[in-house]
Design a protein around this motif. Structure first.
Motif: not given
Length: 292
Positions: A266-271
């Motif tokens: 899964d992709q998660v928002v880091t910025s």
């Protein structure tokens, strides 16, 4: 005719208003899209480190003592000078005998604590100088009883120095079994200093593994948002995000072990996540500088 003209004018005004509304709606839609950076959720083991701080000191220091009281006739070394075993250090003329005697180095090392100068009177009670063997350094720590379990004799641990980019390793030589006056337990480590790259008296950060979490979901620590006593990440679903609650099990500077409704990959928002809400539209940054 007049009524027709008025009707045409009203129609034109209505079309203009609709066009303006459509433009405003499109502009608002564009503004509502947030550009973010993302990273993937991984699964595996994560080791949590713990840091302790101590100071370096020479492994061995040897005082240079005068065998008799007298005058310091000649001095062949100075502070900071490296000497080898049997090198000449100084010559003394005995106060009672008048004989001269040359004192040589008993071992390799660096001359320190030299304060006497030629012509001074020296005694047999106080050291004239000290030879410090800096080929190895000792790092001395004190730890609580709970942290004694993190150290094992002869084990190698990582050591960092604040003014150096590279880290080194040290070997645990001694683990105290009794606390000192402060209730803490002494730990002594030795590190190689053959090239004299580290100086005695500087602060060393000793890093040891404290805990390992096995087969866990791992996210970048920067992805986590704390809000109302709960922790969340924003999971990417094509062009929008889902605000997903998580439980943090172990955290360190770059990576954090979590539990939650996420999967590896899964992709998660880091910025950019601080301005997001559940369901918000996003566009993923290509990594280039988008500042204007």
């Amino acid at each position: 005719m007049k009524k027709l003209s008025l009707l045409l004018v009203a129609l034109l005004l209505l079309l203009a208003a609709c066009t303006e509304d459509d433009s405003a709606t499109e502009e608002e839609t564009q503004k509502s899209v947030t550009t973010v950076e993302v990273d993937e959720v991984t699964q595996g083991d994560i080791t949590i480190d713990k840091s302790f701080y101590g100071r370096t000191s020479p492994v061995q220091t040897t005082p240079v003592m005068a065998p008799m009281a007298g005058e310091l006739d000649s001095l062949d070394v100075e502070n900071g000078e490296q000497v080898k075993e049997d090198d000449d250090l100084l010559t003394i003329i005995g106060a009672e005998t008048g004989r001269s005697m040359t004192i040589t180095a008993s071992n390799d090392g660096e001359i320190t604590s030299l304060s006497a100068k030629e012509g001074d009177m020296v005694s047999t009670e106080n050291a004239i100088a000290v030879i410090a063997d800096l080929s190895e350094l000792t790092v001395e720590l004190t730890v609580t009883a709970n942290n004694l379990r993190l150290f094992e004799e002869d084990a190698e641990v990582d050591v960092h120095f604040s003014d150096a980019e590279d880290e080194t390793t040290a070997t645990v030589d001694y683990i105290g079994t009794l606390p000192n006056d402060t209730g803490l337990y002494p730990i002594e480590l030795t590190l190689d200093n053959e090239d004299n790259q580290w100086q005695p008296g500087i602060v060393a950060e000793v890093v040891v593994p404290e805990n390992t979490v096995e087969d866990t979901l791992i996210v970048p620590t920067t992805a986590i948002v704390d809000e109302d006593d709960a922790s969340y990440v924003y999971v990417v679903n094509e062009d929008n995000v889902t605000k997903t609650e998580i439980t943090v099990t172990e955290s360190q500077t770059n990576q954090t072990a979590i539990e939650g409704e996420l999967s590896e990959g899964d992709q998660v928002v880091t910025s950019g996540q601080l301005t997001l809400s559940d369901g918000a539209k996003i566009s993923i940054s290509d990594g280039e500088d988008n500042a204007s």
